[in-house]
Write an enzyme that holds these catalytic residues in place. Structure first.
Site, mmCIF file in Angstrom:
data_model
loop_
_atom_site.group_PDB
_atom_site.id
_atom_site.type_symbol
_atom_site.label_atom_id
_atom_site.label_comp_id
_atom_site.label_asym_id
_atom_site.label_seq_id
_atom_site.Cartn_x
_atom_site.Cartn_y
_atom_site.Cartn_z
ATOM 1 N N ARG A 1 15.868 -1.245 -3.111
ATOM 2 C CA ARG A 1 14.679 -1.623 -3.755
ATOM 3 C C ARG A 1 14.746 -2.146 -5.117
ATOM 4 O O ARG A 1 15.575 -1.074 -5.855
ATOM 5 C CB ARG A 1 13.555 -0.638 -3.469
ATOM 6 C CG ARG A 1 13.250 -0.360 -1.859
ATOM 7 C CD ARG A 1 12.743 -1.523 -1.277
ATOM 8 N NE ARG A 1 11.386 -1.966 -1.676
ATOM 9 C CZ ARG A 1 10.290 -1.487 -1.734
ATOM 10 N NH1 ARG A 1 9.949 -0.275 -0.734
ATOM 11 N NH2 ARG A 1 9.168 -1.989 -2.107
ATOM 12 N N LYS B 1 1.292 7.718 3.696
ATOM 13 C CA LYS B 1 0.693 6.063 3.602
ATOM 14 C C LYS B 1 0.438 5.869 4.989
ATOM 15 O O LYS B 1 0.032 4.966 5.447
ATOM 16 C CB LYS B 1 2.132 5.310 3.317
ATOM 17 C CG LYS B 1 2.624 5.428 2.004
ATOM 18 C CD LYS B 1 3.817 4.551 1.720
ATOM 19 C CE LYS B 1 5.060 5.028 1.870
ATOM 20 N NZ LYS B 1 6.189 3.855 1.323
ATOM 21 N N PRO C 1 0.758 -1.267 0.098
ATOM 22 C CA PRO C 1 -0.037 0.145 -0.140
ATOM 23 C C PRO C 1 0.901 1.242 0.082
ATOM 24 O O PRO C 1 1.634 1.499 0.784
ATOM 25 C CB PRO C 1 -0.796 -0.195 1.543
ATOM 26 C CG PRO C 1 -0.667 -1.457 1.819
ATOM 27 C CD PRO C 1 0.565 -2.134 0.928
ATOM 28 N N GLU C 2 0.845 2.026 -0.912
ATOM 29 C CA GLU C 2 1.291 3.586 -1.072
ATOM 30 C C GLU C 2 0.139 4.389 -1.035
ATOM 31 O O GLU C 2 -1.104 3.930 -0.656
ATOM 32 C CB GLU C 2 2.139 3.630 -2.487
ATOM 33 C CG GLU C 2 3.179 2.590 -2.472
ATOM 34 C CD GLU C 2 4.014 2.874 -3.792
ATOM 35 O OE1 GLU C 2 4.418 3.805 -3.963
ATOM 36 O OE2 GLU C 2 4.681 2.016 -4.189
#
Ligand SMILES: [Zn+2]
Length: 261
Positions: free
Chosen positions: A251, A59, A2-3
């Site tokens: 990432r 977020k 979730p962003e």
């Protein structure tokens, strides 16, 4: 993971289902999801109150229960589920809030990277955690964004994900915003021009707004986005260049080797 767009939809979901209802019971199914609070403290704080307001910053979701704040962070796999039949409780429910009217709100999180906590008021939390302005805050402008970046060291993508310069972008939408603005995610931030920073800021906001709108209507990502092409060796939907893969800020990062410079 979730962003901002996903948390925005959870915030609307929370508002739609949980506001105004009296909390009759708070059940912590797995205390590992709690931050500094304990099951007993959470129960004592919330039982008998009503959620009066819900707010998102980046977020993070903050729900006010009559001047107390509940803070939710969704980690990698957190989500909300509202249901009336207890048999519909999701498999990885870590917290269940029962309402006097018979409904239940569960926080479900398979991977347990999320956090539930009692929190100071959101503005205090934002300050204490050094969060930047929310990416979709209407008062946030390219003129405010650019100086937050200037003079910072590190790869542009890592800074976008840090939450200190702009709050709400994670791995997926940081890549997408850089793809849309033709900037290589590995480029040092100090080599970004003011014009490029402005372009990046506008692209990020446009993407976030578009994704929220499409997800709210149950639609998928536009085909010209990078997201459907996140695989090494795929072709760029904009220029036909080859999609490359790198690790930036720890990432996995995808980018177009031709039009992102
Ligand atoms: Zn391209």
């Amino acid at each position: 993971m979730p962003e901002l767009p996903e948390v925005e939809l959870y915030t609307r979901y929370f508002a739609e289902h949980a506001l105004g209802q009296k909390i009759s019971r708070v059940v912590v199914r797995d205390a590992r999801i709690l931050g500094a609070t304990t099951p007993a403290r959470l129960r004592a704080a919330l039982t008998g109150r009503r959620f009066t307001r819900v707010r998102r910053h980046g977020k993070h979701l903050f729900a006010e229960a009559e001047s107390l704040w509940l803070h939710l962070h969704f980690g990698m796999t957190g989500e909300l589920a509202y249901y009336r039949d207890t048999r519909d409780e999701p498999r990885f429910a870590r917290l269940v809030i029962d309402f006097a009217g018979g409904g239940h709100l569960a926080y479900d999180d398979m991977r347990l990277f999320g956090v539930i906590d009692l929190s100071p008021a959101p503005d205090e939390f934002i300050y204490a955690h050094g969060l930047g302005p929310d990416a979709l805050d209407p008062r946030f402008t390219p003129g405010a964004f650019t100086p937050r970046l200037v003079g910072r060291r590190g790869a542009i993508k890592a800074l976008l994900m840090s939450q200190e310069i702009i709050a709400g972008l994670g791995n997926l939408y940081a890549d997408e915003a850089l793809f849309a603005s033709g900037i290589d995610p590995r480029r040092p931030a100090e080599r970004l021009s003011t014009a490029e920073a402005g372009l990046l800021f506008r692209a990020a906001r446009q993407i976030l707004r578009q994704v929220i709108k499409r997800k709210a209507m149950g639609q998928t990502y536009p085909p010209r986005y990078l997201i459907p092409h996140r695989e090494e060796g795929e072709r760029c939907p904009r220029c036909g260049g080859e999609i490359g893969r790198a690790v930036v800020g720890g990432r996995t990062t995808f980018y177009c080797g031709r039009h992102q410079k």
